[in-house]
Design an enzyme around this catalytic site. Structure first.
Site, PDB file in Angstrom:
ATOM      1  CG  PHE A 144     -24.655   0.009  33.107  1.00 25.65           C
ATOM      2  CD1 PHE A 144     -23.708   0.622  32.245  1.00 25.65           C
ATOM      3  CD2 PHE A 144     -25.843  -0.479  32.259  1.00 25.65           C
ATOM      4  CE1 PHE A 144     -23.929   0.779  30.772  1.00 25.65           C
ATOM      5  CE2 PHE A 144     -25.861  -0.553  31.273  1.00 25.65           C
ATOM      6  CZ  PHE A 144     -25.126   0.183  30.157  1.00 25.65           C
ATOM      7  CG  ASP A 229     -32.206   0.031  36.601  1.00 24.52           C
ATOM      8  OD1 ASP A 229     -32.536  -0.743  36.259  1.00 24.52           O
ATOM      9  OD2 ASP A 229     -31.095   0.657  36.088  1.00 24.52           O
ATOM     10  CE  LYS A 258     -30.266  -4.660  29.953  1.00 22.09           C
ATOM     11  NZ  LYS A 258     -30.086  -4.427  28.570  1.00 22.09           N
TER      12      LYS A 258
END
Length: 405
Positions: A144, A229, A258
């Site tokens: 994801f 990531d 984030k």
């Protein structure tokens, strides 16, 4: 109006005028501090999701709020057409945290992943000599990386992928954790391996020990870039600054997001050394809001908070407590637990209540959690949570799992 009726009315109002791309739990939140949030009925809940790691430092951390408020009174946006007084400090702080040369700032995680894709492709053409339009990137089943058309094109989740094609070419997906599959997927046109050091959305899947080291070695041997990531796994979440640190692995590109925005503003970045970063020149990539003064102020303070190691230590120590408690959950209700630091995936036993239902039971017990998919709970509390709060939360989880059994 009673509490439950008020919440129901607010949910119905939102349903009438918002796209139905989310199915939120039946709570409407209005204030928060630290690891706790309060709903519109005045009920406090312990947050075990932390905005998918965007709130690593908790809700409204005083240091971050102070920095943001101060910057709001000075300068919030210039676009990159002009330089501002915080930009150099931001770039130096983030590149220093990663021990890399340079930073390319964006806003959302998906933008940062798209940026990394552009960088490694262009590096493949200009440095490695791949024929134009032929660059390939190896990705992993269960990944994801975001919701753009490019990214969902190499997703293996039907809910994320189906119905949005046609998709860009140039991605080869292999099983996560299988180094032989990665090696077999390499061709002369392969330019990079794009990997989550821990797969969050897939249920906090931790790769086999030594796997990241093997991927790094394979990239070195084959002349490929390793792009990590760390949007969900980075910045203290796993008990170290980056999840890659647990194996002493340094990727060629860090993809951050984030928590870099402190739960206040969207901030993301790709961080790399100049041999990679220099392939992008003026006019070839950008973002109006990327690297804006408000974002730089908050993100620079986030880096300063991480430099002490306090949050990494808290994650490691409290994570050990969390996982020790999860290991004691009823065997008949829990099939397995995975994770690292203050991050855990709890697989529920087939035939029991689905993860969504368990999250609803937890909500009634004043705990906020999220299902990763039907059979897995994902727990990622803020790093400011206290030991006794973790104990109480897992007690509520155990009661929820025993309910109506």
């Amino acid at each position: 109006m009673s509490g439950s009726l008020r919440t129901s009315a607010e949910l119905q109002r939102a349903e009438r005028h918002s796209a139905h791309n989310y199915r939120p739990l039946p709570a409407v939140l209005e204030s928060a501090q630290g690891a706790w949030v309060r709903d519109i009925d005045g009920v406090d809940h312990l947050d075990l999701l932390a905005g998918y790691s965007a709130l690593n430092f908790g809700h409204r951390h005083p240091r971050l709020v102070e920095v943001a408020q101060r910057q709001l009174g000075r300068l919030t946006l210039t676009s990159r057409a002009f330089q501002h007084s915080l930009f150099a400090d931001f770039c130096a702080a983030v590149s220093g945290l990663c021990n890399k040369d340079a930073v390319l700032p964006m806003n959302t995680g998906a933008e940062a992943v798209e940026t990394a894709i552009k960088l490694v492709r262009r590096w493949g053409y200009e440095v490695k000599g791949v024929p134009p339009g032929r660059a390939e990137i190896i990705t992993f089943d269960g990944n994801f990386h975001g919701r753009t058309v490019t990214i969902v094109g190499f997703s293996t989740d039907p809910a994320a992928r189906d119905g949005f094609g046609p998709y860009p070419r140039g991605f080869v997906s292999v099983p996560y954790g299988d180094i032989a599959a990665v090696e077999q997927a390499v061709t002369p046109n392969t330019v990079a391996v794009l990997i989550e050091p821990i797969q969050g959305e897939a249920g906090v899947r931790v790769p086999p020990p030594g796997y990241l080291t093997e991927v790094r070695a394979l990239c070195d041997a084959q002349g490929l870039l390793m792009a990590a990531d760390e949007i969900q796994s980075g910045l203290g979440r796993t008990g170290d600054t980056f999840a890659c640190d647990h194996e002493g692995v340094v990727p060629d590109l860090y993809i951050l997001g984030k928590a870099l925005g402190g739960g206040i503003v969207p901030v993301s970045a790709v961080v790399a050394d100049w041999p990679v970063m220099s392939v992008i020149g003026p006019g070839q990539h950008g973002s109006t809001f990327g690297g804006n003064p408000l974002a730089c102020a908050v993100a620079t303070e986030v880096v300063r908070m991480l430099e002490t190691g306090e949050f990494q230590r808290r994650s490691a120590e409290l994570g050990a407590h969390l996982h020790s408690l999860l290991a004691q959950l009823p065997v008949g209700a829990v099939a397995g637990v995975r994770g690292r630091g203050l991050w855990a995936g709890v697989d529920l036993t087939p035939g029991g209540p689905p993860a969504r239902e368990v999250c609803e039971r937890l909500l009634s017990r004043r705990v906020l959690a999220k299902d990763a998919h039907e059979g897995t709970l994902r727990l990622a509390p803020p790093l400011v949570i206290e030991r006794d709060e973790i104990t109480w939360a897992i007690e509520q989880l155990e009661s929820s799992l025993r309910e109506n059994r």
